[in-house]
Design a protein around this motif. Structure first.
Motif, PDB file in Angstrom:
ATOM      1  N   THR A   3       4.806  -4.696 -14.481  1.00  0.00           N
ATOM      2  CA  THR A   3       4.237  -4.760 -15.826  1.00  0.00           C
ATOM      3  C   THR A   3       2.738  -4.486 -15.819  1.00  0.00           C
ATOM      4  N   ASP A   4       2.136  -4.501 -14.649  1.00  0.00           N
ATOM      5  CA  ASP A   4       0.691  -4.339 -14.500  1.00  0.00           C
ATOM      6  C   ASP A   4       0.408  -3.065 -13.717  1.00  0.00           C
ATOM      7  N   VAL A   5      -0.347  -2.137 -14.300  1.00  0.00           N
ATOM      8  CA  VAL A   5      -0.639  -0.882 -13.619  1.00  0.00           C
ATOM      9  C   VAL A   5      -1.447  -1.117 -12.346  1.00  0.00           C
ATOM     10  N   ALA A   6      -2.311  -2.117 -12.335  1.00  0.00           N
ATOM     11  CA  ALA A   6      -3.100  -2.410 -11.136  1.00  0.00           C
ATOM     12  C   ALA A   6      -2.191  -2.807  -9.975  1.00  0.00           C
ATOM     13  N   LYS A   7      -1.154  -3.576 -10.262  1.00  0.00           N
ATOM     14  CA  LYS A   7      -0.195  -3.958  -9.225  1.00  0.00           C
ATOM     15  C   LYS A   7       0.522  -2.729  -8.696  1.00  0.00           C
ATOM     16  N   ALA A   8       0.948  -1.853  -9.596  1.00  0.00           N
ATOM     17  CA  ALA A   8       1.631  -0.623  -9.185  1.00  0.00           C
ATOM     18  C   ALA A   8       0.713   0.246  -8.328  1.00  0.00           C
ATOM     19  N   GLN A   9      -0.562   0.327  -8.690  1.00  0.00           N
ATOM     20  CA  GLN A   9      -1.517   1.088  -7.885  1.00  0.00           C
ATOM     21  C   GLN A   9      -1.637   0.499  -6.480  1.00  0.00           C
ATOM     22  N   ASP A  10      -1.730  -0.813  -6.396  1.00  0.00           N
ATOM     23  CA  ASP A  10      -1.847  -1.468  -5.090  1.00  0.00           C
ATOM     24  C   ASP A  10      -0.628  -1.188  -4.223  1.00  0.00           C
ATOM     25  N   VAL A  11       0.556  -1.248  -4.827  1.00  0.00           N
ATOM     26  CA  VAL A  11       1.789  -0.996  -4.080  1.00  0.00           C
ATOM     27  C   VAL A  11       1.829   0.450  -3.603  1.00  0.00           C
ATOM     28  N   ALA A  12       1.516   1.377  -4.503  1.00  0.00           N
ATOM     29  CA  ALA A  12       1.526   2.800  -4.138  1.00  0.00           C
ATOM     30  C   ALA A  12       0.537   3.086  -3.011  1.00  0.00           C
ATOM     31  N   LEU A  13      -0.670   2.567  -3.120  1.00  0.00           N
ATOM     32  CA  LEU A  13      -1.684   2.806  -2.090  1.00  0.00           C
ATOM     33  C   LEU A  13      -1.273   2.205  -0.750  1.00  0.00           C
ATOM     34  N   ALA A  14      -0.679   1.024  -0.762  1.00  0.00           N
ATOM     35  CA  ALA A  14      -0.231   0.389   0.478  1.00  0.00           C
ATOM     36  C   ALA A  14       0.842   1.231   1.159  1.00  0.00           C
ATOM     37  N   ARG A  15       1.750   1.796   0.373  1.00  0.00           N
ATOM     38  CA  ARG A  15       2.804   2.631   0.957  1.00  0.00           C
ATOM     39  C   ARG A  15       2.238   3.953   1.460  1.00  0.00           C
ATOM     40  N   MET A  16       1.243   4.499   0.775  1.00  0.00           N
ATOM     41  CA  MET A  16       0.590   5.711   1.262  1.00  0.00           C
ATOM     42  C   MET A  16      -0.078   5.464   2.606  1.00  0.00           C
ATOM     43  N   ILE A  17      -0.766   4.345   2.703  1.00  0.00           N
ATOM     44  CA  ILE A  17      -1.439   4.010   3.960  1.00  0.00           C
ATOM     45  C   ILE A  17      -0.428   3.904   5.088  1.00  0.00           C
ATOM     46  N   ALA A  18       0.705   3.256   4.824  1.00  0.00           N
ATOM     47  CA  ALA A  18       1.751   3.106   5.838  1.00  0.00           C
ATOM     48  C   ALA A  18       2.350   4.458   6.213  1.00  0.00           C
ATOM     49  N   PHE A  19       2.606   5.303   5.217  1.00  0.00           N
ATOM     50  CA  PHE A  19       3.171   6.626   5.489  1.00  0.00           C
ATOM     51  C   PHE A  19       2.188   7.490   6.272  1.00  0.00           C
ATOM     52  N   GLU A  39       0.362  13.605  -3.658  1.00  0.00           N
ATOM     53  CA  GLU A  39      -0.054  14.406  -4.814  1.00  0.00           C
ATOM     54  C   GLU A  39      -0.354  13.544  -6.028  1.00  0.00           C
ATOM     55  N   ASN A  40      -1.367  13.962  -6.767  1.00  0.00           N
ATOM     56  CA  ASN A  40      -1.736  13.304  -8.021  1.00  0.00           C
ATOM     57  C   ASN A  40      -0.789  13.679  -9.144  1.00  0.00           C
ATOM     58  N   SER A  41      -0.734  12.815 -10.136  1.00  0.00           N
ATOM     59  CA  SER A  41       0.073  13.076 -11.322  1.00  0.00           C
ATOM     60  C   SER A  41      -0.790  12.798 -12.546  1.00  0.00           C
ATOM     61  N   MET A  42      -0.150  12.683 -13.694  1.00  0.00           N
ATOM     62  CA  MET A  42      -0.850  12.262 -14.900  1.00  0.00           C
ATOM     63  C   MET A  42      -0.592  10.785 -15.186  1.00  0.00           C
ATOM     64  N   SER A  43       0.151  10.143 -14.306  1.00  0.00           N
ATOM     65  CA  SER A  43       0.440   8.719 -14.442  1.00  0.00           C
ATOM     66  C   SER A  43      -0.791   7.896 -14.091  1.00  0.00           C
ATOM     67  N   PRO A  44      -1.032   6.790 -14.775  1.00  0.00           N
ATOM     68  CA  PRO A  44      -2.165   5.938 -14.414  1.00  0.00           C
ATOM     69  C   PRO A  44      -2.019   5.301 -13.039  1.00  0.00           C
ATOM     70  N   ILE A  45      -0.826   5.366 -12.452  1.00  0.00           N
ATOM     71  CA  ILE A  45      -0.638   4.796 -11.118  1.00  0.00           C
ATOM     72  C   ILE A  45      -1.386   5.599 -10.071  1.00  0.00           C
ATOM     73  N   PHE A  46      -1.355   6.932 -10.184  1.00  0.00           N
ATOM     74  CA  PHE A  46      -2.043   7.749  -9.178  1.00  0.00           C
ATOM     75  C   PHE A  46      -2.487   9.070  -9.787  1.00  0.00           C
ATOM     76  N   ARG A  47      -3.657   9.039 -10.411  1.00  0.00           N
ATOM     77  CA  ARG A  47      -4.218  10.251 -10.991  1.00  0.00           C
ATOM     78  C   ARG A  47      -5.688  10.361 -10.605  1.00  0.00           C
ATOM     79  N   TYR A  48      -6.139  11.601 -10.506  1.00  0.00           N
ATOM     80  CA  TYR A  48      -7.524  11.865 -10.146  1.00  0.00           C
ATOM     81  C   TYR A  48      -8.368  12.006 -11.416  1.00  0.00           C
ATOM     82  N   GLY A  49      -9.681  11.925 -11.234  1.00  0.00           N
ATOM     83  CA  GLY A  49     -10.602  12.089 -12.354  1.00  0.00           C
ATOM     84  C   GLY A  49     -11.370  10.830 -12.697  1.00  0.00           C
TER      85      GLY A  49
END
Length: 276
Positions: free
Chosen positions: A121-137, A148-158
């Motif tokens: 329910t929290d985008v910040a939590k989703a960002q933390d989870v995504a970043l942790a999995r990226m680091i592991a991968f 890759e970046n998307s237009m989602s607030p979870i992982f977008r550049y800009g």
């Protein structure tokens, strides 16, 4: 100048791309490519392409059973999709290591349900989870995975603050120009700032134009991105493809036209720098 093309595992599409002798080839995969029969066919296509193209990228499936494969997937809310996301990512990274290719995994896709960020329910939590999995991968497949970046607030550049987090972890990135441009509502100045900021981490580019409003996937020169400013900001060590929406999936003429357009931009930049 590098010529990068993209196709599915369909032999007709691959043959169409290979006739242009690309430097980079990206496979666009689906969940069907991870079935026993699909995987066997995919491996044959990889052998074929690897024999002709020096740089090969595997784009992880965008969907599983019609739903997007969010890297930040909450395993409690979406257990089946999470299992596919993780097992297929690991399988793809292992293949990339074996054949000296690169696995491309999206850091996010699109928020289809308001307030649901990959099951959080929290985008910040989703960002933390995504970043942790990226680091592991990235630790699992060093030199063989990009995000890759998307237009989602979870992982977008800009957003400079979010980009600072990415830079802090030195994540290997794929950069889609249109995704950032759309996220920034067609602001070329902010796009250039993002390209410059993340340049050292980018290993692979999706070059695609846009009007900056919707995911239109336009050939280069048909949108509003200022390619004369983009070109000098690309990491020269990175691979690239033209990820253009094709009228006919068995004819990549829009990708080739985009390549010719960028070659012309490069020629004009060189002429301006060294006038006769």
């Amino acid at each position: 100048m590098l010529l990068g093309l993209k196709a599915s595992t369909d032999e007709r599409q691959i043959r169409d791309r290979l006739q242009y002798h690309p430097n980079v080839f990206e496979f666009h995969l689906t969940e069907n490519d991870f079935s026993a029969e699909g995987w066997a066919h995919f491996l044959k296509m990889v052998t074929w392409v690897r024999g002709q193209v020096p740089t090969v990228v595997f784009h992880h499936p965008m969907r599983f059973r019609g739903q997007r494969n969010e890297l930040a997937m909450n395993p409690t809310k979406y257990p089946t999709r999470y299992d596919f996301m993780m097992t297929s990512s690991i399988k793809l990274m292992n293949l990339a290591k074996k054949v000296n290719a690169t696995a491309l995994i999206h850091g996010g896709y699109r928020v289809d349900t308001p307030g649901d960020y990959a099951g959080w329910t929290d985008v910040a939590k989703a960002q933390d989870v995504a970043l942790a999995r990226m680091i592991a991968f990235a630790q699992e497949a060093p030199g063989h995975v990009v995000f890759e970046n998307s237009m989602s607030p979870i992982f977008r550049y800009g957003d400079p603050d979010f980009e600072a987090r990415i830079l802090r972890w030195q994540l290997p990135l794929a950069y889609d120009t249109s995704h950032t441009f759309i996220t920034l509502h067609g602001d070329n100045d902010r796009l250039m700032a993002s390209l410059a900021n993340l340049k050292p981490l980018v290993r692979h580019y999706h070059l695609v134009d846009s009007m900056g409003k919707t995911h239109d996937s336009l050939p280069l020169g048909q949108g509003r991105i200022d390619w004369a400013r983009v070109l000098p900001l690309l990491n020269p060590k990175a691979s690239r493809i033209y990820e253009i929406g094709l009228k006919d999936q068995f004819n990549c003429e829009e990708m080739i036209a985009s390549h010719h357009y960028l070659e012309k931009v490069a020629e004009e930049l060189a002429a301006a720098k060294h006038p006769a």
